[in-house]
Design an enzyme around this catalytic site. Sequence first.
Site, PDB file in Angstrom:
ATOM      1  N   TYR A 118       0.826  -1.214   0.000  1.00  8.24           N
ATOM      2  CA  TYR A 118       0.000   0.000   0.000  1.00  8.24           C
ATOM      3  C   TYR A 118       0.855   1.257   0.000  1.00  8.24           C
ATOM      4  O   TYR A 118       1.976   1.241   0.494  1.00  8.24           O
ATOM      5  CB  TYR A 118      -0.914   0.006   1.226  1.00  8.24           C
ATOM      6  CG  TYR A 118      -1.949  -1.075   1.256  1.00  8.24           C
ATOM      7  CD1 TYR A 118      -2.250  -1.833   0.132  1.00  8.24           C
ATOM      8  CD2 TYR A 118      -2.638  -1.377   2.436  1.00  8.24           C
ATOM      9  CE1 TYR A 118      -3.209  -2.845   0.184  1.00  8.24           C
ATOM     10  CE2 TYR A 118      -3.585  -2.379   2.493  1.00  8.24           C
ATOM     11  CZ  TYR A 118      -3.862  -3.107   1.367  1.00  8.24           C
ATOM     12  OH  TYR A 118      -4.792  -4.102   1.426  1.00  8.24           O
ATOM     13  N   GLY A 170     -17.590  -2.414  -2.640  1.00  3.58           N
ATOM     14  CA  GLY A 170     -17.300  -2.493  -4.075  1.00  3.58           C
ATOM     15  C   GLY A 170     -16.655  -1.238  -4.621  1.00  3.58           C
ATOM     16  O   GLY A 170     -17.153  -0.660  -5.597  1.00  3.58           O
ATOM     17  N   LYS A 176     -23.583   6.498  -4.403  1.00  2.00           N
ATOM     18  CA  LYS A 176     -23.335   7.876  -4.846  1.00  2.00           C
ATOM     19  C   LYS A 176     -23.306   8.024  -6.359  1.00  2.00           C
ATOM     20  O   LYS A 176     -23.668   9.079  -6.897  1.00  2.00           O
ATOM     21  CB  LYS A 176     -22.030   8.400  -4.241  1.00  2.00           C
ATOM     22  CG  LYS A 176     -20.784   7.613  -4.599  1.00  2.00           C
ATOM     23  CD  LYS A 176     -19.605   8.064  -3.730  1.00  2.00           C
ATOM     24  CE  LYS A 176     -18.404   7.150  -3.909  1.00  2.00           C
ATOM     25  NZ  LYS A 176     -17.365   7.411  -2.891  1.00  2.00           N
TER      26      LYS A 176
END
Length: 346
Positions: A53, A237, A244
């Site tokens: 990350y 997801g 939104k």
Amino acid sequence: MRYQTIPRTDLNVSKICLGTMTWGEQNTEAEGYAQMDLAVDRGVNFFDTAELYPSPVKPRTQGDTEIFIGNWLQKTGKRKDLVLASKIAGDRPFAQHIRPQLGFSKANLEEALDLSLKRLQVDHLDLYQLHWPSRQTNFFGQRDYKHDKTDEWEDNFLEVLTDLDSIIKSGRVRYFGLSNETPWGMMRYLHLSETHDLPRCVSIQNPYSLLNRTFEVGLSEMSIREEVTLLPYSPLGAGMLSGKYHLKTDEPGNRLNKYKHVKRYSSEQSWEATRRYLEIAQANDLTLTQMALAFVNDQPFITSNIIGATNLQQLAENIDSIDIQLSEEVIKAINEVHAQIPNPAP
């Protein structure tokens, strides 16, 4: 907050786990600090990160997420209050910049772990996970197993377990888990652990959401019967299940707008399934975020749900899902959509 012990461990974790993969890419270090502060204030005691990350993966930012967490831990002195998990990158093309030869050799395990501990500024991890198999399998967007005859991988599971045993005995790791693994992979690890008296995997971190319930095929029964808990990621997801995009409240910086390669969540099938899930939520005075996360929170094979956010409002709403109990009618309606459009985003 609710808490549950990861089976076969003494790790009592919050049902909501704070995912961190946006820190260093979509979030600054200060924003990461604010998220950790809010999560801890709301009772979250479980953080998950990885040497890979932030995501999307870039050589110049690799490791920044762990650095941010380490700096925050030093600043706050909160290490003793938290269950901390990280991962070693498996053999995937997008991770080639991390080290010349990927995979879970003893040298790679030692190097990856020591670098993660240094970045995190801690002396041990509570959970260390194998991030993707070394075998060429279980790719994003692939529903079925496709055997790659050119895959030169050699079965080294016993060697990996033996090396993990040494690492655990050194005190630098307490337990180990899998990530993006298949039923065959979990079976091999469990069988060899039992027959050679070696450490047993206690968790598996795979995607799971209303748009991807493939874990329920094979792995869920193994998870329950073998007591290897799922730590699901992407329960919204990549933000599609926040609603939104359908409600036209999305912004250019949102993940599916900014990173066009994440196509599985924005496919025609995923879009239609989400539209139907949004209708169910609205008909029951729920936000789609609340409904989607509450569905994941209460699955019997899940101990803690890994949520991520790019702002504090999202994070607070995600954590609030812990107080939502879906009715039988809502679950029935969800399953009807799933039967009509199963797993559109594997």
